[in-house]
Scaffold this active site. Structure first.
Site, short mmCIF file in Angstrom:
data_model
loop_
_atom_site.label_atom_id
_atom_site.label_comp_id
_atom_site.label_asym_id
_atom_site.label_seq_id
_atom_site.Cartn_x
_atom_site.Cartn_y
_atom_site.Cartn_z
CD GLU A 147 -11.64 6.45 6.32
OE1 GLU A 147 -11.13 5.34 6.21
OE2 GLU A 147 -11.36 7.30 5.32
CG HIS B 231 0.87 25.33 -5.47
ND1 HIS B 231 1.54 26.64 -4.77
CD2 HIS B 231 -0.17 25.18 -4.54
CE1 HIS B 231 0.98 27.16 -3.74
NE2 HIS B 231 -0.27 26.12 -3.67
NE ARG C 282 5.04 27.26 -0.11
CZ ARG C 282 3.84 27.55 -0.14
NH1 ARG C 282 3.66 28.40 -1.34
NH2 ARG C 282 2.66 26.92 0.46
CG LEU D 175 -6.23 4.15 4.15
CD1 LEU D 175 -5.47 4.53 2.90
CD2 LEU D 175 -5.40 4.24 5.44
CE LYS E 233 -1.66 4.83 6.95
NZ LYS E 233 -2.98 4.90 7.52
NE ARG F 98 -2.48 1.17 3.74
CZ ARG F 98 -3.15 1.14 4.75
NH1 ARG F 98 -4.35 1.02 4.76
NH2 ARG F 98 -2.40 1.23 5.73
#
Length: 282
Positions: A177, A101, A99, A201, A145, A51
């Protein structure tokens, strides 16, 4: 020892240097896993690592190790830190870059991890815990995740401040969840849980529970259920890597069933404990 993982090396925490430009720090641009350790064994290590790589692939991060190498790294980590019962936390970010996006044209993924000793939550598993409903305000890719957990954090904090163990998240009337868990209701001997799509998830413990249901011949319906239906369940369960098969005996101010862990919950807990007990290193 108390070593941490940094890009394939085990080092002291005071020697760790992370760039202020790391995209995990600035954007939450990364993913993570938590793997439970029982008696020195990484429980369901393969599933967690699979995963981890799947989540990385979904956000276009290339982990610079094969799964076999990474697997060995996790076991070496546990052995070096002499973790008997505990957990491993590991994350990968896109790396450091100026930095902006959009993805940087040049950046090397940064992998870090740590271990800690944690005992099983035996008291809560025996007596059950409480939860409350909170609107699910997270993004629409909960199957990843991701390090982006602010929505989870805000809900967990609200539940904590009101004395609840967990929040049961819902989109409209539909239960999804928990902040850091999957949710299940049991009614008339059937276990119900939200299908594994982009709104939840697909927890590794969730997968184990569904396998145990098959072994125990407990029917499973992977279909959404509502807040109202949740309150009418005979039994209610939450699960995660650290909470295992955790009974939820009160939601809000309403007892679920008799307000104590139910018969099928106990069967699933016993089967889960047996699975841990016969687990072998893999």
């Amino acid at each position: 020892m108390d070593l941490i993982l940094h890009n394939g090396e085990f080092i002291r925490e005071e020697d760790l240097v992370i760039s202020k430009e790391d995209r995990g720090y600035q954007f939450g641009d990364g993913i993570y896993e938590v793997i439970r350790v029982y008696d020195g064994n990484l429980f369901t290590a393969k599933e967690h690592i699979d995963r981890f790589y799947e989540s990385a692939d979904k956000i276009k991060i290339v982990i610079p190790y094969t799964k076999d190498v990474f697997h060995k790294m996790m076991y070496d980590f546990v052995e070096l830190n002499m973790i008997d019962n505990g957990q491993v936390y590991v994350q990968v970010t896109r790396g450091a870059a100026e930095r902006q996006h959009q993805f940087p044209t040049q950046a090397n993924p940064v992998i870090t991890g740590n271990t800690k000793s944690v005992e099983r939550p035996v008291g809560s598993l025996e007596s059950g815990v409480t939860a409350k409903f909170i609107e699910d305000i997270r993004w629409l890719r909960c199957d990843i995740k991701s390090l982006n957990l602010l929505g989870n954090v805000l809900a967990k904090q609200e539940a904590y401040e009101e004395g609840y163990f967990e929040a049961i998240l819902h989109r409209g009337e539909t239960v999804t969840e928990g902040c850091s868990s999957n949710m299940y209701g049991i009614k008339n001997g059937i276990l119900y849980t939200h299908p594994a799509n982009n709104l939840i998830l697909n927890g590794i413990t969730r997968r184990v529970i569904l396998e145990l249901c098959e072994e125990l011949e407990i029917p499973v319906e992977e279909t959404p259920f509502t807040k109202a239906q949740a309150l009418e369940m005979d039994e209610f369960i939450m699960s995660s890597t650290t909470t295992e098969v955790m009974p939820v005996v009160v939601i809000g101010d309403k007892k679920i069933g008799q307000g104590v862990p139910g018969e099928l919950t106990r069967k699933l807990q016993a089967a889960f404990e047996a699975r841990i007990g016969v687990g072998v290193k893999s």
